[in-house]
Design an enzyme around this catalytic site. Structure first.
Site, PDB file in Angstrom:
ATOM      1  N   ASP A 125      -9.822  -4.821  -5.040  1.00 38.77           N
ATOM      2  CA  ASP A 125      -9.258  -6.155  -4.816  1.00 38.77           C
ATOM      3  C   ASP A 125      -8.742  -6.721  -6.138  1.00 38.77           C
ATOM      4  O   ASP A 125      -9.192  -6.302  -7.214  1.00 38.77           O
ATOM      5  CB  ASP A 125     -10.341  -7.123  -4.303  1.00 38.77           C
ATOM      6  CG  ASP A 125     -10.729  -6.857  -2.849  1.00 38.77           C
ATOM      7  OD1 ASP A 125     -10.084  -6.053  -2.182  1.00 38.77           O
ATOM      8  OD2 ASP A 125     -11.714  -7.491  -2.407  1.00 38.77           O
ATOM      9  N   ARG A 176      -2.111  -2.735  -1.834  1.00 39.65           N
ATOM     10  CA  ARG A 176      -2.184  -3.848  -0.880  1.00 39.65           C
ATOM     11  C   ARG A 176      -1.388  -4.996  -1.495  1.00 39.65           C
ATOM     12  O   ARG A 176      -1.604  -5.352  -2.652  1.00 39.65           O
ATOM     13  CB  ARG A 176      -3.625  -4.291  -0.669  1.00 39.65           C
ATOM     14  CG  ARG A 176      -3.718  -5.579   0.151  1.00 39.65           C
ATOM     15  CD  ARG A 176      -5.099  -6.223   0.091  1.00 39.65           C
ATOM     16  NE  ARG A 176      -6.131  -5.388   0.633  1.00 39.65           N
ATOM     17  CZ  ARG A 176      -7.415  -5.468   0.270  1.00 39.65           C
ATOM     18  NH1 ARG A 176      -7.794  -6.329  -0.650  1.00 39.65           N
ATOM     19  NH2 ARG A 176      -8.298  -4.670   0.807  1.00 39.65           N
TER      20      ARG A 176
END
Ligand code: FDA
Length: 300
Positions: A125, A176
């Protein structure tokens, strides 16, 4: 955010934990791995993939980082034992990025190895802008050491992201793309929603056109539509990309995407640190926070 919304968000710390818990339960799988596994099973049975987030990025000691890494290994083992379709998402600060970068690297490298043994994947992340360069450096180090089952996240609100893409392209990265969730200054980040959307679309197009695997992480109906149009225009097979959404959010859009033949992965957070995560989610959605407060005032 309107003044009323700001006021509601400001009152959140006064809301008793059990009430926050009741209203945030749709965003969180639960306290423990057992609840996360239950959620993954349910998602998989609805043709949705999952990525598991063990909550707890706010650590002050390296033994907490070691415990987080050990918990992720338990996740990988449990997912493989049941042959579920779920990978993991990690926050490097939870692995000690801000305390000792080498220690952080070693833990994440070991986790990549454990994930590879179990045919799984580690998504790193992206946190606030003070972590961006260090996070990308650790990603590069992992790739240089031969770990291919690892991907990163780039945030469309950051002005630097397009340059980061160009620098990463030789690695054929799995990325992402999301709008970005932290509060950043204007010199680092776009503030205008349309500018953020335009940046998002540019990034996804650049990555997909270069043959990279992209996780389009958004619930924004306009971005979902442009993502669908783009993969159609590029003639991509559904295995070349995925949509990603947070647990409990935009379930109608997610079902429509699945029915249209796209792949979609749901972000499944769990853990004892559920409170901090819930407050963050509620702050992003003052309408729900207002609902919480109204129920509190009504004594329910
Ligand atoms: P937008 O904020 O415009 O939301 C569109 C609509 O979706 C809203 O109107 C609302 O209805 C609904 N919605 C969105 N978020 C909601 C929420 N939390 N609760 C309830 N409803 C909500 N960010 C980051 O900085 N680093 C990261 O690593 C990640 N990782 C990540 C993974 C995945 C799978 C997702 C989906 C998102 C992230 N994010 C993230 C968060 C991301 O940056 C962004 O803040 C949110 O996805 C919200 O942006 P949208 O694109 O959904 O648009």
């Amino acid at each position: 955010m309107s003044l009323l919304d700001q006021a509601i968000v400001g009152l959140l710390p006064l809301v008793p934990k059990p009430i926050v818990r009741r209203f945030s339960s749709r965003y969180i799988a639960g306290d423990d791995l057992t609840s996360a596994m239950r959620t993954i099973r349910r998602l998989n049975s609805g043709r949705l993939m999952a990525t598991v987030d063990v909550l707890g990025e706010f650590i002050s000691r390296l033994d907490e980082a070691n415990a987080t890494a050990a918990e992720y290994e338990r996740v990988l083992a449990a997912v493989q034992a049941e042959r579920l379709d779920a990978n993991i998402s990690i926050k490097l600060s939870g692995f000690g990025l801000l305390l000792d970068q080498d220690h952080c690297y070693r833990l994440v490298e070991e986790l990549c190895r454990a994930a590879a043994r179990r045919h799984s994947f580690v998504r790193i992340d992206m946190e606030d802008s003070s972590c961006t360069t260090d996070t990308l450096n650790i990603y590069r180090r992992l790739r240089a050491a031969g770990h291919d089952n690892v991907g990163v996240v780039l945030q469309a609100y950051l002005r630097r992201s397009m340059e980061d893409i160009e620098a990463l392209l030789p690695l054929n990265p799995s990325v992402r793309v999301c709008k970005g969730i932290y509060v950043e200054s204007e010199n680092l980040a776009f503030k205008d929603p349309d500018e953020i959307r335009a940046s998002y679309e540019r990034m996804v197009e650049r990555l997909l056109a270069a043959g990279c695997y992209v996780g389009m992480a958004t619930h924004d109906p306009a971005l979902v539509r442009s993502g669908e149009a783009l993969v159609r225009r590029l003639g991509l097979h559904p295995a070349a990309y995925e949509f990603q959404m947070l647990l409990g959010v935009a379930e109608d859009i997610r079902q429509r995407l699945i029915d249209a033949g796209h792949r979609l992965r749901v972000y499944v957070p769990y853990g004892a640190e559920w409170y901090a995560y819930s407050v963050r989610r509620l702050k992003e959605n003052p309408r729900i926070a207002g609902y919480v407060l109204r129920n509190l005032i009504a004594g329910r």
